[in-house]
Design an enzyme around this catalytic site. Sequence first.
Site, PDB file in Angstrom:
ATOM      1  N   CYS A   1      -9.818  55.256   1.920  1.00 45.16           N
ATOM      2  CA  CYS A   1      -9.136  55.949   0.810  1.00 45.16           C
ATOM      3  C   CYS A   1      -7.701  56.304   1.189  1.00 45.16           C
ATOM      4  O   CYS A   1      -7.188  57.353   0.790  1.00 45.16           O
ATOM      5  CB  CYS A   1      -9.903  57.195   0.387  1.00 45.16           C
ATOM      6  SG  CYS A   1     -11.498  56.835  -0.380  1.00 45.16           S
ATOM      7  N   ALA A   2      -7.091  55.434   1.964  1.00 47.11           N
ATOM      8  CA  ALA A   2      -5.678  55.586   2.341  1.00 47.11           C
ATOM      9  C   ALA A   2      -5.081  54.187   2.434  1.00 47.11           C
ATOM     10  O   ALA A   2      -4.552  53.778   3.461  1.00 47.11           O
ATOM     11  CB  ALA A   2      -5.548  56.337   3.663  1.00 47.11           C
TER      12      ALA A   2
END
Length: 453
Positions: free
Chosen positions: A376-377
């Site tokens: 999630c980055a």
Amino acid sequence: MSVSTAATDQSLCTPLPVLGRDVTVPLVTGGEVAYAALDYAASAPALQRVWDDVAAYAPYYGSVHRGAGYLSQLSTDLFENARRTVAEFLGCRSDDQVVFTRSTTDSLNLLARAIPAGCQVFVFETEHHASLLPWQHADVTYLDAPRTPGQAVQILERALAGRDPYGPALVCVTGASNVTGELWPVRELAAAAHAHGARIVLDAAQLAPHHPVSVTDLDVDWIAFSGHKLYAPFGSGVLAGRADWLQAAEPYLAGGGASRRVTRREDGGVDVEWHETAARHEAGSPNVIGAYAIAAACKALTEAGWDTLVAREQHLIAKVRAGLAEVPEVRVLSLFGDDAPRVGVLSFVVDGWNSSHFAAALSAEYGIGVRDGLFCAHPLVRTLLGTDPQTQGECGAPEAAPGEKSLNAIRVSFGAGTPDEHVDRFVNAVRELVRDGAKWQYRTEEGRCVPAV
């Protein structure tokens, strides 16, 4: 205390008791093994102390703020005492508000809804999506990934120098990267923000479980974090900080609890007077168990002693880094360099392996739980991986965008409940997989790499 001293101090070798420490899992090669939970950055196991406190309260659970009965009054006191405990844990100022939310993501979306009209928002591309994405409806500036802490401050200062000096502005920054574990220069970034008339919110999701975090000491305007990363996985989070923007904003959720007074108008509509306290953004029946669990975790970590917790974690970090350094095929990902201070979060890639395949083998053949992917980055991991060759079409390889190689990495993360044995087993497993290869065949199922039956 230095890492070498920590390694010889037996008191540092005792992890805090957590749930799941005695769970065994099956191996595809036969037999069972104690599960090594090394995915703390996603969700840390519950501290035994938190579970015991919640279990002791559960029979007395009742609705808060609305009941005249004994259990309702008890639950209300417990809920508000939890708010005070969190405020103390975070070193909040006397006029700060502590709002209970669902998670860090929820907290930052709440703040995004509360920023004044025309607010300029500045956020580094290196952020977790929870702090990267909520600002899309604002005047947002995405800042390039820095390669040193000093460069991060310089990039922010240049961006703020070019903003409208008369309007409101907000900087959003992480305290510790969820990908590399590296600590960010929060105090320096806060000073730069305030020097240019901006405010700053700290995403402490990965920092708060590993280090003491203080609104006052760091001089930030807000802090957001999640209970499920702070050894209290009961679906709650916190946004703590300055009250003025929160009090001026429309409630994050409209409903009971947020409203102080509702009346009908002659034209058939309704007039609403909203609370000015934290209740303004806590409509509906609050997650009392979650709030109490966070408070219990705050107390447990404080009583355990941050000096001891940090020193022991640095001892584990040193073990992992030393072990991975002995495997030439392994490359640990970093923005700020090998010597950058970090928490117990490390991501890496292995030459000749797709990361999903490697993580699946760690789980199926060694009983070790890590994470693989982009965490999630996405912008940050793409920056860190750059143009390194990645095998496409291998088991579990994620679909790549047109013209882009398949990109993913492996993340190992640990904390106050991690025993040395789990770290040792992880390092040995990495060494064996790289040297000998997987013992089992794997296939892709719904985008995941799984053992072939």
